[in-house]
Design an enzyme around this catalytic site. Structure first.
Site, mmCIF file in Angstrom:
data_model
loop_
_atom_site.group_PDB
_atom_site.id
_atom_site.type_symbol
_atom_site.label_atom_id
_atom_site.label_comp_id
_atom_site.label_asym_id
_atom_site.label_seq_id
_atom_site.Cartn_x
_atom_site.Cartn_y
_atom_site.Cartn_z
ATOM 1 N N CYS A 54 1.789 3.163 2.541
ATOM 2 C CA CYS A 54 2.789 3.295 3.608
ATOM 3 C C CYS A 54 4.159 2.795 3.170
ATOM 4 O O CYS A 54 5.153 3.516 3.230
ATOM 5 C CB CYS A 54 2.342 2.547 4.851
ATOM 6 S SG CYS A 54 3.523 2.651 6.206
ATOM 7 N N GLY A 111 0.800 -1.224 0.000
ATOM 8 C CA GLY A 111 0.000 0.000 0.000
ATOM 9 C C GLY A 111 0.833 1.274 0.000
ATOM 10 O O GLY A 111 2.027 1.270 -0.303
ATOM 11 N N HIS A 145 21.764 4.202 31.983
ATOM 12 C CA HIS A 145 22.608 5.401 31.858
ATOM 13 C C HIS A 145 23.858 5.052 31.072
ATOM 14 O O HIS A 145 24.458 3.998 31.291
ATOM 15 C CB HIS A 145 22.988 5.903 33.247
ATOM 16 C CG HIS A 145 23.934 7.068 33.220
ATOM 17 N ND1 HIS A 145 23.516 8.356 32.961
ATOM 18 C CD2 HIS A 145 25.291 7.127 33.390
ATOM 19 C CE1 HIS A 145 24.565 9.158 32.993
ATOM 20 N NE2 HIS A 145 25.653 8.443 33.256
ATOM 21 N N SER A 151 0.607 22.063 8.370
ATOM 22 C CA SER A 151 1.747 21.714 9.225
ATOM 23 C C SER A 151 1.465 20.483 10.068
ATOM 24 O O SER A 151 1.993 20.338 11.169
ATOM 25 C CB SER A 151 2.113 22.885 10.145
ATOM 26 O OG SER A 151 1.146 23.036 11.170
ATOM 27 N N LYS A 197 10.932 8.205 5.440
ATOM 28 C CA LYS A 197 11.948 8.109 6.485
ATOM 29 C C LYS A 197 13.335 7.921 5.869
ATOM 30 O O LYS A 197 14.342 8.370 6.429
ATOM 31 C CB LYS A 197 11.630 6.961 7.445
ATOM 32 C CG LYS A 197 10.276 7.069 8.112
ATOM 33 C CD LYS A 197 10.014 8.458 8.680
ATOM 34 C CE LYS A 197 8.539 8.716 8.922
ATOM 35 N NZ LYS A 197 7.754 9.009 7.719
#
Length: 470
Positions: free
Chosen positions: A42, A40, A449, A180, A51
């Protein structure tokens, strides 16, 4: 004799092909009907190839700022044709992947245009002529297309939809983007990073108007800093298209109309569902303004006819369509006697939204304003990326995470982010909302972290007056 299936899916986008795969996994004899390309819009003309374009622009932007990282990159340039070629290659690879998945799951593919003729009957017109297919259930997953403005019909030369903007014949020198929302702002970001002079016109009072107001304000400042012209509370009155460019009359928020010249225009004012001429009226399927009305499992008002994705109420997002496809396939299997599936109705409050502009935006749940409108007493926490070690090390210290909680129960009502890689981080909050988490679980979660995701933890702590690094 018409070929008989348990399920026929009309449309092979991220909703349709996923529905077909899940149905096949559950043992249903399944067919899919596609008039153009498997995957489709996308996979072929939307989410994925854009992207790829944006990744090229991101790399180019990093190269332009190499000096800030102690590196040298001299005489760099953008080759728009090569950038587009890479994007199309990515789309082709994924199209071939869907083709493989259809074969792997023994799903019969009928290439052609499908029309509902009667309950359980679908007529397909394609390379094989006219075929009549029969099924106990049919899912309508025909998607949507770009909406035109009456005075700004896309011609593919000077006035573009997103589809034209993905395969430009030339790079615009001066680009006007009308709208936008996610599509408009992503293309504005891409072309701006590639060196085009970009103006964005938005009729609402802020850019990306569905997002939290703080995110909108931050994004506008970032885009202006990058060199864009942003006109909010404004509208395009007319376009005069010629061979050499486009003259646009733009009415500003002050009511004054100014005429400006652009090389190209992108119209990004929303989508229109592909529900015309597919036989919905013949069967009496209820639709409002072309949007098919469904229950939480995808059932329409006509027994045996289901609908998912962009032809149903929003948000109009690929991942929402895929999830709806799974729900509908499982509900159909259940109706056909499978007692091992237990589909849950779609909860639209847990659907994340991602916009891949620069900086990225991601969100889930209620904005602060919507939560207040709903009558909640709130605890809201915000943490800026400038307080995050990984963001500083990456050279991406601009952004923030905002979390919205019910002050009475601690329920996570919404989360809103802007900055580097937030489209990858939002899923943490989506999982949390799906598990009905409160601030207690999030506060006691150990975040690794150094990661930008620590900003998520700090935002939760900030909502309760416990932020550690600011």
């Amino acid at each position: 004799m018409a070929e008989q299936y348990d399920l026929i899916v009309l449309g092979s986008g991220p909703g349709g092909y996923v529905a077909a795969i899940r149905a096949a996994q559950l043992g249903l004899k399944t067919a899919i009907v596609e008039r153009e390309l498997l995957g489709g819009i996308c996979l072929n003309w939307g989410c994925i190839p854009t992207k790829a374009l944006l990744r090229s622009a991101e790399v180019y932007n990093h190269m332009k700022h190499a000096k800030a990282y102690g590196l040298a990159a001299d005489n760099i340039r953008a080759d728009i044709a090569a950038v587009v070629a890479r994007s199309r290659g990515v789309a082709k690879q994924l199209n071939q992947g869907v083709t493989h998945l259809m074969k792997k799951n023994k799903i019969t593919v009928h290439m052609g245009t499908g029309v509902l003729k009667a309950p359980g009957k679908l007529e397909v017109t394609g390379d094989k002529g006219v075929e009549t297919l029969s099924a106990k259930h049919i899912i309508v997953a025909t998607g949507a297309r770009a909406r035109d403005l009456p005075f700004a019909k896309a011609d593919g030369n000077r006035v573009w939809t997103y589809r034209h903007a993905m395969t430009p014949k030339e790079q615009p020198t001066k680009l006007l983007v009308i709208g936008s929302g996610a599509i408009g702002i992503e293309f504005a970001s891409f072309y701006n990073d590639m060196g085009t002079e970009v103006t964005v016109v938005e009729m609402m009072d802020r850019v990306v108007p569905v997002e939290d107001a703080d995110v909108s304000a931050f994004l506008e400042k970032a885009l202006v800093k990058q060199g864009m012209t942003i006109l909010t509370g404004a509208g395009v009155e007319s376009l005069d298209v010629s061979a050499s460019g486009v003259k646009a009359k733009i009415k500003g928020k002050d009511g004054k109309v100014v005429e400006s010249q652009f090389s190209h225009v992108i119209v990004a004012v929303g989508i229109a569902p592909n529900t015309e001429n597919i036989g919905l009226e013949t069967l009496g399927v209820k639709a409002e303004r072309g949007i098919i009305q469904i229950d939480g499992h995808g059932r329409t008002n006509v027994k045996g006819v289901w609908a998912i994705g962009d032809v149903t109420p929003g948000p109009w997002l690929a991942h929402k369509a895929s999830h709806e496809g799974v729900i509908a396939a499982e509900a159909i299997a259940q109706e056909l006697g499978n007692k091992d599936v237990h589909p849950h109705a779609m909860d639209r409050g847990n659907i994340p939204g991602c916009t891949y502009c620069h900086p990225q935006i991601a969100s889930v749940g209620l904005t602060e304003a919507k939560a207040k409108e709903a009558g909640y007493a709130l605890k809201v926490g915000t943490f800026p990326f400038i307080g995050n070690g990984k963001a500083i090390a990456l050279g991406e210290p601009e952004g923030f995470v905002k979390t919205v909680f019910d002050a009475k129960t601690g329920e996570l009502l919404g989360a809103h982010m802007i900055g580097a890689e937030v489209t990858e981080m939002i899923q943490g909050y989506v999982v949390g909302k799906t598990l009905e988490t409160t601030e207690a679980e999030l506060i006691n979660t150990v975040f690794p972290h150094p990661t930008i995701s620590e900003s998520m933890h700090e935002s939760v702590l900030a909502a309760y007056g416990r932020a550690l690094h600011i």
